[in-house]
Design an enzyme around this catalytic site. Structure first.
Site, PDB file in Angstrom:
ATOM      1  N   THR A 339       0.816  -1.219   0.000  1.00 40.77           N
ATOM      2  CA  THR A 339       0.000   0.000   0.000  1.00 40.77           C
ATOM      3  C   THR A 339       0.853   1.273   0.000  1.00 40.77           C
ATOM      4  OG1 THR A 339      -0.175  -0.244   2.412  1.00 40.77           O
ATOM      5  CG2 THR A 339      -1.987  -1.075   1.089  1.00 40.77           C
ATOM      6  N   SER A 365       1.161   8.723   5.094  1.00 38.46           N
ATOM      7  CA  SER A 365       0.611   8.730   3.739  1.00 38.46           C
ATOM      8  C   SER A 365       1.752   9.061   2.792  1.00 38.46           C
ATOM      9  CB  SER A 365      -0.508   9.762   3.602  1.00 38.46           C
ATOM     10  OG  SER A 365      -0.921   9.867   2.260  1.00 38.46           O
ATOM     11  N   ARG A 366       2.045   8.157   1.874  1.00 41.97           N
ATOM     12  CA  ARG A 366       3.213   8.361   1.014  1.00 41.97           C
ATOM     13  C   ARG A 366       2.951   9.337  -0.123  1.00 41.97           C
ATOM     14  NH1 ARG A 366       3.498   2.578   1.956  1.00 41.97           N
ATOM     15  NH2 ARG A 366       5.049   2.204   3.570  1.00 41.97           N
ATOM     16  N   VAL A 367       1.716   9.833  -0.239  1.00 36.58           N
ATOM     17  CA  VAL A 367       1.437  10.884  -1.229  1.00 36.58           C
ATOM     18  C   VAL A 367       1.230  12.221  -0.532  1.00 36.58           C
ATOM     19  CG1 VAL A 367       0.408   9.216  -2.818  1.00 36.58           C
ATOM     20  CG2 VAL A 367      -1.062  10.489  -1.272  1.00 36.58           C
TER      21      VAL A 367
END
Length: 501
Positions: A339, A365-367
């Protein structure tokens, strides 16, 4: 009988004989050799393929999974109790497909898309395979649109973008499902179709969720796919793929969808049960049959498509249950690696009254900023770091006899920001209002307010913003807080501060 009539009969017989197809038909047929606990061992199906549907003489439908030299192992889908040993089995030359269309919106169906809500049949428009190769990199566009949940702690700390895969993880009874349901409720009017997949859940829990969604008119854009705790392991294994196929239908038709898998831990347990019944090695050495491949080929199908393919998106919120806070276990680490981030819910925070109980240190959150409007990004970019530092200082201060002034102020502000992030069930807060509240915290307007009065301060602020709508409209329209709106907001905050001192 006249000669003319006789000649006519003979002529008809000759015509039928000449037109008859005497080419022998070839069918791939076998026999049931062994049947037990949802699994059948079939002999004679020489040319059957993986994931191919096979039909039994009794009318049952099964899927071929294990392909051996002399036998094929298949799993039950329908009418298991009617199957007997030595029954004839026929290959269908078809992979497992499910019907798809917008008519499924508002309905509750099982893993094979049979309606179970007593509302009649459902007309279908097309069929999609439950297994499909995910779109490649060139078909995708980077995540840049916000999937607003109207949950303050999520939108500020771990924002979700359309096309993202954000894991919700934590122990039992920490509010994982509630975060997902709130995300569904707050998609009303956003042009997002939601698919909620319940895997291994008790029937009363599913019924309660359906009633809550109906009560808040969320079933107008939601589909429920359920494989309950009493359903066969094959149905629990199949349900996420069935839900994914329908969510893909909306994505591939230039629309937006949100799918929730609740939860993939139970799907992994069902798959492990199937593996043992199929005599497969159920451990990690059995690649590609292991759990990582099971979940990766499911979650990789979520994407934000490029403009050439219609700019549709499919956002996934898989849920994983941990055992005693063990995020380093095999299945949690698998899904974390697949994910684009995780929302970790801590049982200690939950029990202490922090709802939602999001652990700032382990959630990511990687975005991040790509899934936030500029106004929110500006006020929230230091919040995560400040809260993480507050947790460390709070733990350290337990052993300190006295604290310097700067440390005390940092602890007090952190305590107030945590109180601000608390949010009741079914109490959504729009992103413009969240932005104003976080601005107040970052600029120190809460510093002189007691912790117990933070919720009242927040309510008074929202009431004032509702009467002065130009600020909220500015943020909603322009995605930023203009200089004029900021000055107007400061005046409102000063007024509300005087009321709550």
């Amino acid at each position: 009988m006249s000669n003319d009539l006789l000649k006519s009969i003979i002529s008809d017989i000759e015509t039928k004989i000449d037109s008859a197809d005497l080419t022998p038909g070839v069918e791939n047929v076998g026999e049931v050799f062994y049947v037990w606990d949802g699994v059948a061992k079939v002999s004679g199906l020489r040319s059957v393929g993986y994931n191919e549907l096979v039909e039994f003489a009794s009318g049952a439908r099964w899927v071929a999974l294990n392909l051996e030299d002399h036998f094929v192992w298949v799993i039950v889908l329908e009418w298991y109790l009617g199957i007997k040993e030595w029954e004839v089995v026929k290959a269908t030359w078809k992979v497992l497909n499910i019907p798809v269309w917008k008519n499924f919106i508002g309905r509750v169906v099982d893993a094979l898309w049979n309606p179970i809500d007593w509302m009649g049949g459902i007309k279908e428009d097309a069929v999609y395979p439950i297994e499909r190769q995910a779109n490649g990199v060139m078909d995708r566009k980077s995540v840049h649109e916000s999937m607003e949940t109207w949950i303050k702690a999520v939108d500020a700390l771990v924002p979700i973008g359309r096309g993202q895969r954000e894991l919700i993880i934590g122990d039992r009874q920490t509010g994982k499902t509630q975060v997902a349901i709130d995300a569904i409720l707050n998609q009303k009017g956003q042009g997002v179709t939601c698919v909620y997949v319940a895997i291994g859940q008790k029937e009363w829990k599913i019924a309660r969720i359906v009633e809550e969604l109906k009560k808040r008119w969320a079933m107008d854009y939601t589909i429920i796919v359920t494989a309950g705790a009493s359903d066969p392991a094959a149905m629990q294994y199949l349900a996420p793929y069935s839900g994914c196929a329908l969510a893909e239908y909306f994505m591939l038709n230039s629309e937006h969808s949100l799918i929730i898998y609740d939860d993939l831990s139970k799907q992994a347990a069902a798959y492990r049960e199937m593996s043992l019944l199929l005599r497969r090695p159920p451990g990690r050495e059995a690649y590609p049959w292991d759990v990582f491949f099971l979940h990766s080929r499911l979650l990789e199908r979520s994407a934000k498509l490029n403009a050439e393919l219609g700019s549709g998106s499919m956002t996934a919120l898989p849920i994983i249950e941990t055992q005693a806070w063990d995020v380093s276990a095999y299945i949690p680490t698998n899904v974390i690696s697949i994910t684009d981030g995780q929302i970790f819910l801590d049982s200690n925070l939950f029990n202490s009254g922090q709802r939602p109980a999001i652990d700032v240190g382990l959630s990511v959150s990687r975005v991040w900023g790509s899934a936030q409007i500029k106004a929110m990004k500006k006020v929230a970019w230091t919040l995560k770091l400040d809260l993480a530092q507050y947790r460390e200082l709070a733990a350290f201060s337990q052993f300190a006899s006295d604290l310097d002034e700067d440390t005390r102020k940092q602890l007090e502000r952190g305590e107030r920001m945590l109180e601000l992030l608390k949010q009741g069930v079914y109490e959504p807060v729009t992103v413009p209002k969240q932005t104003c509240a976080l601005y107040a915290g970052a600029k120190g307007f809460f510093d002189e307010v007691s912790v117990k009065n933070i919720s009242k301060f927040e309510s008074d602020l929202y009431a004032s913003l509702d009467s002065e709508k130009s600020i909220l409209e500015d943020i909603t329209t322009n995605k930023v807080m203009s200089e004029g709106s900021e000055k107007a907001l400061v005046k409102i905050l000063e007024k509300v501060s005087e009321m709550n001192k």
